[in-house]
Design a protein around this motif. Structure first.
Motif, PDB file in Angstrom:
ATOM      1  N   ALA A  86       0.831  -1.205   0.000  1.00 31.75           N
ATOM      2  CA  ALA A  86       0.000   0.000   0.000  1.00 31.75           C
ATOM      3  C   ALA A  86       0.867   1.258   0.000  1.00 31.75           C
ATOM      4  O   ALA A  86       0.533   2.264  -0.638  1.00 31.75           O
ATOM      5  CB  ALA A  86      -0.932  -0.010   1.213  1.00 31.75           C
ATOM      6  N   ALA A  87       1.987   1.207   0.712  1.00 36.77           N
ATOM      7  CA  ALA A  87       2.906   2.347   0.708  1.00 36.77           C
ATOM      8  C   ALA A  87       3.465   2.576  -0.695  1.00 36.77           C
ATOM      9  O   ALA A  87       3.639   3.719  -1.129  1.00 36.77           O
ATOM     10  CB  ALA A  87       4.041   2.104   1.703  1.00 36.77           C
ATOM     11  N   ARG A  88       3.730   1.502  -1.411  1.00 35.16           N
ATOM     12  CA  ARG A  88       4.217   1.615  -2.794  1.00 35.16           C
ATOM     13  C   ARG A  88       3.206   2.359  -3.662  1.00 35.16           C
ATOM     14  O   ARG A  88       3.546   3.267  -4.410  1.00 35.16           O
ATOM     15  CB  ARG A  88       4.465   0.203  -3.345  1.00 35.16           C
ATOM     16  CG  ARG A  88       4.588   0.118  -4.868  1.00 35.16           C
ATOM     17  CD  ARG A  88       5.865   0.788  -5.358  1.00 35.16           C
ATOM     18  NE  ARG A  88       5.997   0.683  -6.800  1.00 35.16           N
ATOM     19  CZ  ARG A  88       5.730   1.646  -7.663  1.00 35.16           C
ATOM     20  NH1 ARG A  88       5.285   2.813  -7.232  1.00 35.16           N
ATOM     21  NH2 ARG A  88       5.896   1.471  -8.953  1.00 35.16           N
ATOM     22  N   SER A  95       3.964  13.034  -3.266  1.00 35.76           N
ATOM     23  CA  SER A  95       5.344  13.362  -2.937  1.00 35.76           C
ATOM     24  C   SER A  95       5.674  12.740  -1.581  1.00 35.76           C
ATOM     25  O   SER A  95       4.779  12.313  -0.839  1.00 35.76           O
ATOM     26  CB  SER A  95       5.530  14.872  -2.868  1.00 35.76           C
ATOM     27  OG  SER A  95       4.832  15.415  -1.753  1.00 35.76           O
ATOM     28  N   ALA A  96       6.959  12.705  -1.251  1.00 37.39           N
ATOM     29  CA  ALA A  96       7.368  12.148   0.032  1.00 37.39           C
ATOM     30  C   ALA A  96       6.739  12.924   1.187  1.00 37.39           C
ATOM     31  O   ALA A  96       6.306  12.343   2.183  1.00 37.39           O
ATOM     32  CB  ALA A  96       8.892  12.165   0.144  1.00 37.39           C
ATOM     33  N   LEU A  97       6.662  14.236   1.052  1.00 37.62           N
ATOM     34  CA  LEU A  97       6.075  15.059   2.106  1.00 37.62           C
ATOM     35  C   LEU A  97       4.581  14.791   2.242  1.00 37.62           C
ATOM     36  O   LEU A  97       4.044  14.688   3.357  1.00 37.62           O
ATOM     37  CB  LEU A  97       6.324  16.538   1.823  1.00 37.62           C
ATOM     38  CG  LEU A  97       5.881  17.527   2.911  1.00 37.62           C
ATOM     39  CD1 LEU A  97       6.616  17.236   4.211  1.00 37.62           C
ATOM     40  CD2 LEU A  97       6.133  18.965   2.467  1.00 37.62           C
ATOM     41  N   GLU A 102       0.028  12.202   5.049  1.00 31.81           N
ATOM     42  CA  GLU A 102      -1.118  11.302   4.955  1.00 31.81           C
ATOM     43  C   GLU A 102      -0.991  10.149   5.946  1.00 31.81           C
ATOM     44  O   GLU A 102      -1.957   9.761   6.606  1.00 31.81           O
ATOM     45  CB  GLU A 102      -1.210  10.771   3.513  1.00 31.81           C
ATOM     46  CG  GLU A 102      -2.452   9.950   3.222  1.00 31.81           C
ATOM     47  CD  GLU A 102      -2.149   8.474   3.189  1.00 31.81           C
ATOM     48  OE1 GLU A 102      -3.098   7.695   2.989  1.00 31.81           O
ATOM     49  OE2 GLU A 102      -0.975   8.070   3.380  1.00 31.81           O
ATOM     50  N   ARG A 103       0.213   9.604   6.097  1.00 30.08           N
ATOM     51  CA  ARG A 103       0.421   8.513   7.045  1.00 30.08           C
ATOM     52  C   ARG A 103       0.290   8.993   8.488  1.00 30.08           C
ATOM     53  O   ARG A 103      -0.196   8.264   9.357  1.00 30.08           O
ATOM     54  CB  ARG A 103       1.790   7.871   6.816  1.00 30.08           C
ATOM     55  CG  ARG A 103       1.836   6.961   5.571  1.00 30.08           C
ATOM     56  CD  ARG A 103       0.783   5.873   5.680  1.00 30.08           C
ATOM     57  NE  ARG A 103       0.826   4.934   4.585  1.00 30.08           N
ATOM     58  CZ  ARG A 103      -0.023   4.876   3.576  1.00 30.08           C
ATOM     59  NH1 ARG A 103      -0.985   5.789   3.483  1.00 30.08           N
ATOM     60  NH2 ARG A 103       0.061   3.953   2.653  1.00 30.08           N
ATOM     61  N   VAL A 177      12.044   6.200  -1.399  1.00 28.33           N
ATOM     62  CA  VAL A 177      12.307   7.229  -2.403  1.00 28.33           C
ATOM     63  C   VAL A 177      13.512   6.826  -3.254  1.00 28.33           C
ATOM     64  O   VAL A 177      13.503   6.972  -4.485  1.00 28.33           O
ATOM     65  CB  VAL A 177      12.537   8.594  -1.724  1.00 28.33           C
ATOM     66  CG1 VAL A 177      13.016   9.629  -2.735  1.00 28.33           C
ATOM     67  CG2 VAL A 177      11.250   9.070  -1.049  1.00 28.33           C
ATOM     68  N   TRP A 178      14.526   6.296  -2.604  1.00 27.63           N
ATOM     69  CA  TRP A 178      15.735   5.860  -3.327  1.00 27.63           C
ATOM     70  C   TRP A 178      15.410   4.748  -4.320  1.00 27.63           C
ATOM     71  O   TRP A 178      15.943   4.724  -5.432  1.00 27.63           O
ATOM     72  CB  TRP A 178      16.768   5.396  -2.312  1.00 27.63           C
ATOM     73  CG  TRP A 178      17.997   4.793  -2.928  1.00 27.63           C
ATOM     74  CD1 TRP A 178      19.057   5.455  -3.470  1.00 27.63           C
ATOM     75  CD2 TRP A 178      18.289   3.396  -3.059  1.00 27.63           C
ATOM     76  NE1 TRP A 178      19.989   4.556  -3.926  1.00 27.63           N
ATOM     77  CE2 TRP A 178      19.551   3.285  -3.690  1.00 27.63           C
ATOM     78  CE3 TRP A 178      17.607   2.233  -2.690  1.00 27.63           C
ATOM     79  CZ2 TRP A 178      20.139   2.052  -3.965  1.00 27.63           C
ATOM     80  CZ3 TRP A 178      18.191   1.000  -2.960  1.00 27.63           C
ATOM     81  CH2 TRP A 178      19.436   0.921  -3.604  1.00 27.63           C
ATOM     82  N   LEU A 179      14.521   3.823  -3.932  1.00 24.94           N
ATOM     83  CA  LEU A 179      14.159   2.729  -4.827  1.00 24.94           C
ATOM     84  C   LEU A 179      13.505   3.227  -6.113  1.00 24.94           C
ATOM     85  O   LEU A 179      13.560   2.544  -7.138  1.00 24.94           O
ATOM     86  CB  LEU A 179      13.191   1.764  -4.129  1.00 24.94           C
ATOM     87  CG  LEU A 179      13.794   0.710  -3.205  1.00 24.94           C
ATOM     88  CD1 LEU A 179      12.691  -0.139  -2.599  1.00 24.94           C
ATOM     89  CD2 LEU A 179      14.796  -0.171  -3.936  1.00 24.94           C
ATOM     90  N   GLY A 180      12.893   4.394  -6.076  1.00 28.19           N
ATOM     91  CA  GLY A 180      12.227   4.918  -7.261  1.00 28.19           C
ATOM     92  C   GLY A 180      13.159   5.629  -8.223  1.00 28.19           C
ATOM     93  O   GLY A 180      12.720   6.073  -9.285  1.00 28.19           O
ATOM     94  N   ARG A 181      14.438   5.728  -7.850  1.00 26.12           N
ATOM     95  CA  ARG A 181      15.397   6.424  -8.699  1.00 26.12           C
ATOM     96  C   ARG A 181      16.276   5.416  -9.448  1.00 26.12           C
ATOM     97  O   ARG A 181      16.152   4.210  -9.272  1.00 26.12           O
ATOM     98  CB  ARG A 181      16.247   7.375  -7.851  1.00 26.12           C
ATOM     99  CG  ARG A 181      15.404   8.493  -7.252  1.00 26.12           C
ATOM    100  CD  ARG A 181      16.173   9.337  -6.266  1.00 26.12           C
ATOM    101  NE  ARG A 181      15.341  10.408  -5.708  1.00 26.12           N
ATOM    102  CZ  ARG A 181      15.690  11.170  -4.691  1.00 26.12           C
ATOM    103  NH1 ARG A 181      16.863  10.996  -4.100  1.00 26.12           N
ATOM    104  NH2 ARG A 181      14.872  12.111  -4.251  1.00 26.12           N
TER     105      ARG A 181
END
Length: 407
Positions: A86-88, A95-97, A102-103, A177-181
């Motif tokens: 779900a986080a994915r 955005s990360a912020l 939201e969490r 976030v790093w995994l998405g780069r």
């Protein structure tokens, strides 16, 4: 060549495009709903085990022991994998912020509300079983902040799961976030390649076994981020694993193709665990042997393999069988989270009265679980779902146009 994760478009209970993402979230919605419903029977069975629980029947049941011991290694792990997935999806459209905000709203607010309103009746009922206890719930509330459970009365009890999720969601955010780069996506591709090799999908069980071997004996719990570092790391791996699995199509494909070997390992490890329990080699729940010995390491390997295999089984089965979307799924997807928050308190309040009766164990189990299910659903439908303030406090979204929004 690096294969980038497919772009997901997330809308909580449905994903619009591409089509594989919609199928993927549907299967997880079903799995989450079924897992939440099973909590009714899991926590009812916990009242009949031969070790301490929130509420204990005077007569224990070996069948309840076996049921809890069967589910315990993998049940909450499955919840964390689903939460990681779900986080994915959430980060795909935020955005990360925005994700952190939201969490915080959906996890921290219900956690604080739950500790102040939902959980206290559980602790009160538990204290009623003690020789010295409070005479009434209002009297109990006057002492709520006298100390932290178990010495005091302020506790998160079953909401430990929400607390863990909140910490994991923020602590692992930089990793996600790093995994998405670029470099992160390259590592995802390499992980998929490893898992596509024979037996590769079972390698995470070795990591889980290593952490449990080192930490489980020293930090067995309770879940308070002080005495339970074994569980913290164990579930953090599952949470991150859910994110990783659903970030790469090839990994999800491996899970589906591994259903048969995963089921074989799950059944074999379960049978071995049951045999150990019945033979007395596991003298008590949570105290499975000499910490640090070779036998301990083997037992942790068995536990971790059992946990990982069953999680793969349920993910694989859901992938193959649970792809249908209907009105019940839409309704139940929104209800699942507040149902989780409510269910344990409802069961404890009902169970406290019923376990004092002279009924047999099967009759008590059926009465508590049935009444608990009905009362929890009714509480959600008649109160939480319809009152805007309660929707916010239970981590739900505002109802759209006077009707409940899928969430």
């Amino acid at each position: 060549m690096t294969r980038a994760p497919q772009p997901f478009v997330h809308t909580e209970t449905s994903i619009a495009k591409p089509e594989p993402a919609a199928v993927r979230l549907t299967e997880l919605d079903w799995l989450r709903i079924l897992a939440v419903l099973m909590l009714i029977y899991y926590h009812t069975a916990a009242m009949f085990v031969h070790w301490d629980s929130v509420i204990n029947n005077s007569q224990g049941s070996v069948w309840a022991d076996l049921f809890i011991l069967f589910m315990d290694p993998w049940y909450m792990s499955l919840f964390f994998v689903i939460a990681g997935a779900a986080a994915r999806f959430s980060l795909a459209s935020r955005s990360a912020l925005q994700y952190a905000g939201e969490r915080t709203r959906r996890l921290l607010v219900p956690l604080v509300f739950g500790m102040l309103v939902i959980v206290p009746p559980q602790v009160f009922c538990q204290r009623l079983q003690d020789p010295v206890h409070y005479d009434s719930l209002p009297q109990f509330y006057l002492h709520l902040f006298d100390g932290i459970y178990p010495a005091g009365d302020l506790s998160w009890h079953h909401l430990w799961f929400v607390a863990y999720l909140f910490v994991f969601a923020l602590a692992l955010l930089p990793f996600f976030v790093w995994l998405g780069r670029g470099r992160g996506r390259a590592h995802l591709s390499r992980a998929a390649w490893v898992c596509e090799r024979p037996g590769g999908i079972f390698l995470p069980a070795l990591v889980l076994a290593a952490t449990d071997t080192v930490l489980r004996g020293r930090f067995p719990g309770p879940p308070d981020f002080v005495h339970d570092w074994a569980s913290v790391l164990f579930f953090a791996i599952y949470f991150a694993g859910g994110y990783v699995l659903y970030s790469e199509d090839r990994l999800v494909g491996v899970v589906e193709r591994s259903l048969k070997p995963a089921l074989c390992l799950a059944l074999l490890s379960t049978a071995s665990g049951v045999a150990l329990f019945l033979s007395g080699k596991i003298p008590g729940y949570g105290s499975p042997g000499a910490v640090g010995s070779a036998g301990w390491a083997l037992l942790m390997m068995l536990r971790s393999l059992n946990s990982w295999s069953w999680v793969l089984v349920w993910l694989g089965l859901a992938r193959r069988r649970l792809r249908t979307r209907n009105r019940f799924l839409t309704y139940a997807s929104e209800a699942a989270y507040p149902f989780y928050i409510l269910h344990e308190t409802v069961l404890v309040v009902i169970g406290y009265r019923i376990v004092q009766s002279d009924w047999g164990v099967p009759a008590k189990f059926l009465a508590i679980s049935t009444a608990g299910l009905v009362a929890t659903v009714a509480s959600y439908e008649l109160l939480v779902r319809r009152v805007g303030t309660l929707r916010f406090l239970f981590g739900m979204r505002r109802a759209a146009s006077g009707r409940a929004r899928p969430g």
